[in-house]
Motif scaffolding. Structure first.
Motif, short mmCIF file in Angstrom:
data_model
loop_
_atom_site.label_atom_id
_atom_site.label_comp_id
_atom_site.label_asym_id
_atom_site.label_seq_id
_atom_site.Cartn_x
_atom_site.Cartn_y
_atom_site.Cartn_z
N VAL A 17 -6.25 6.03 7.80
CA VAL A 17 -5.49 4.79 7.65
C VAL A 17 -4.18 5.00 6.92
N GLY A 18 -3.89 6.26 6.53
CA GLY A 18 -2.61 6.57 5.91
C GLY A 18 -2.48 6.10 4.48
N ARG A 19 -3.59 6.09 3.72
CA ARG A 19 -3.55 5.68 2.32
C ARG A 19 -4.14 6.77 1.43
N THR A 20 -3.74 6.76 0.18
CA THR A 20 -4.38 7.65 -0.78
C THR A 20 -5.84 7.24 -0.91
N PRO A 21 -6.77 8.16 -0.74
CA PRO A 21 -8.19 7.79 -0.80
C PRO A 21 -8.55 7.21 -2.17
N GLU A 22 -9.36 6.16 -2.16
CA GLU A 22 -9.83 5.53 -3.40
C GLU A 22 -11.33 5.29 -3.30
N PHE A 23 -11.99 5.39 -4.44
CA PHE A 23 -13.41 5.04 -4.49
C PHE A 23 -13.65 4.21 -5.74
N LEU A 24 -14.08 2.98 -5.56
CA LEU A 24 -14.38 2.04 -6.64
C LEU A 24 -13.22 1.92 -7.63
N GLY A 25 -12.00 1.86 -7.08
CA GLY A 25 -10.83 1.63 -7.91
C GLY A 25 -10.24 2.87 -8.55
#
Length: 572
Positions: free
Chosen positions: A400-408
């Motif tokens: 999706v072209g975003r920096t990966p994030e997990f739970l903020g």
């Protein structure tokens, strides 16, 4: 519904009835909330005072791992010397000898790492004293180690940003006093009143119908069997484990032992969501794990109920299914269920001989251990799943072209590198170990230094390869079950699997805790419209796809050379 299939359904349903409220209870215990077992606080305070522990002292993830590794090394050294000298110690009514250094090395590592791979036979390889004060002791503390590590992981995601992840010793002690010990006492009483032996006497003699004098081993097995399953340890009091009539006397005890080995792994998943205040996430994780379990269970039961095609070609009816290596009091269906849960959960106990399973059943058993995250062992199942989850987060972020994030928390290069290393570790250890053993079999079959490798295998060709692949896979997955056609009590297997056990246990614990600790210390990023939420069905399916693809790429060639080749040879 078929009676045998109903037995599986009822057993799993009862497991959920116990596991779900148990998960809610565990979330409260480790969050420090008021629970009905608070009457045990004075005992815990006494343990802390005696040990010089301050349970209120906060630790970061590095301090947690230092405490975990230090105490495990102490247990390893202690148990190693006791096992070698057990013949000189009391509570040895049958006069069992001390272990050789290589066997003691393998056995103590195996029990320290919650694997319980047994290259010895329980009734002749150890004494009552070592069964209690080494093996059973380690079954408690190794399970508590895994649970405590999981709670550290929980703490990392409970608060928005924090490096204070609680106290390892508090989590460890509570895992025993509030969970493992009370449940073990209840289960041991049930087993004792159901026929599991509890005597401290030595072997008993009786005259068989043929007039032969038979020596029957016994011992206080009920308490041992209780923690063996509740702690997802799996080590048997007797050599044949839970296929032995004095360790698992009836269908009722069989169901009790099946339920016991599944409730804590499921409860830890439920506790995770409640603890970090994201219940939907835990239910999504539980859903993926359950689908994975069913995809292994259904073909396993079908394969065992279908019988052996080679026997069918001879015109012999197999109305009861494939009964070779099965106990008549259980049957193939519930034995197939046992073989599924014991391999996905890393318990490793058996109520039938896996070496006698149909080739495709062996395939599913191997794959369950290779994936090693469908429920998984006590605490570590959640940690193993987290590695797949982080990789899914990374891939999804790229898509999706975003920096990966997990739970903020942003998942950056350092976390991905750790996850990648842990992901590659298991295939490397399993496949390199199997390749080495195969090389020795082919090129050094008469080598004295390896104790004549040509005597390792009771079965040639594809099944023989599966036996070696299973041993390495079981060791890496901290499982402990085996294709017992393999002669494994020799220097090569004791030493090689000993190192595999150690690496396969602690690196997959340290890796997820390091990632969680690093993420927990980062600045919290509020969710936005572009945030990829981990609680969604789409992300859960993505994680499941990552699990399938990674393991297919890693293990398909080896599985083709073993159980798949054997299956096609059998039906040819």
């Amino acid at each position: 519904m078929n009676t045998e299939l109903f037995g599986i359904f009822a057993t799993y349903l009862l497991t959920l009835v116990i596991a779900i409220p148990l998960g809610k209870y565990l979330a409260k215990v480790f969050a420090g909330e008021k629970v009905w077992t608070d009457f045990l606080k004075p005992i815990e305070s006494g343990i802390y005072k005696l040990s010089g522990i301050n349970p209120n002292e906060q630790m970061n993830w590095k301090q947690h791992m230092k405490a975990l590794m230090t105490i495990n090394l102490v247990w390893l050294v202690y148990g190693f010397f006791v096992l070698m000298n057990q013949d000189k110690l009391p509570l040895n009514p049958d006069g069992n000898p001390g272990m050789s250094p290589d066997l003691a090395f393998n056995s103590i590592i195996s029990f320290v790492v919650n694997c319980n791979l047994q290259h010895y036979s329980g009734e002749s390889g150890v004494t009552y004293l070592t069964q209690h004060f080494v093996m059973m002791f380690l079954q408690f503390v190794s399970a508590a180690t895994g649970i405590a590590a999981a709670v550290v992981f929980f703490k990392a995601f409970r608060d928005k940003t924090s490096t204070n992840l609680g106290n390892f010793w508090e989590f460890f002690v509570k895992s025993i006093t509030r969970l493992l010990l009370p449940l073990s006492l209840i289960m041991a009483v049930i087993l004792a009143f159901s026929g599991t032996t509890t005597s401290y006497e030595g072997k008993d003699k009786f005259i068989s119908l043929q007039g032969d004098t038979v020596n029957v081993s016994r011992g206080p097995a009920a308490a041992f069997v209780a923690i063996k399953h509740l702690g997802t340890n799996g080590g048997g009091w007797f050599g044949t484990n839970s296929a032995h009539p004095l360790e698992n006397p009836s269908y009722f005890t069989n169901s009790v032992e099946l339920i016991a080995q599944v409730i804590i792994p499921i409860a830890m998943v439920i506790a995770f969501g409640i603890f970090i205040r994201r219940r939907k996430l835990s239910w999504m994780i539980f859903g993926v794990m359950t689908i994975g379990m069913l995809l292994l269970l259904i073909p396993t039961v079908s394969s065992e109920l279908g019988g052996n095609p080679a026997i069918a070609k001879m015109g012999i009816s197999q109305l009861t299914g494939a009964m070779e290596g099965k106990e008549v009091r259980f049957g193939p269906a519930i034995s197939g269920y046992w073989s599924t849960v014991t391999t996905i959960i890393s318990t490793g106990s058996v109520n039938s001989m896996h070496d006698s399973s149909m080739p495709l059943t062996g395939l599913w058993q191997l794959l369950g251990m290779m994936i090693n995250s469908f429920y998984g062992g006590c605490g570590v199942g959640v940690l193993n799943y987290f590695i797949y989850l982080i990789i899914a987060v990374f891939i999804s972020g790229l898509m999706v072209g975003r920096t990966p994030e997990f739970l903020g928390h942003k998942v950056e290069a350092r976390e991905i590198k750790i996850a990648a290393l842990i992901t590659l570790l298991s295939p490397f250890l399993i496949l390199a170990g199997t390749a080495l053993s195969s090389f020795i079999i082919v090129n050094h079959a008469d080598a004295a230094w390896a104790v004549q490798p040509k005597a390792w295998l009771n079965n040639p060709s594809f099944h023989g390869f599966s036996e070696m692949l299973y041993e390495m896979t079981s060791s890496n997955a901290n499982n402990g079950s085996g294709f017992e056609g393999l002669g494994d009590n020799n220097v090569f297997w004791n030493v090689s699997t000993g190192f595999l056990l150690f690496l396969g246990r602690f690196l997959p614990i340290i890796g997820p805790i390091a990632i969680a600790g690093l993420l927990g210390a980062k600045k919290y990023i509020p969710e936005s419209a572009g945030t990829l939420k981990a609680e969604t069905l789409t992300f859960s399916l993505m994680t499941f796809a990552v699990i399938i693809v990674l393991n297919a790429l890693s293990y398909f060639p080896a599985l083709t050379l073993g159980p798949l080749a054997e299956y096609f040879t059998l039906i040819k």
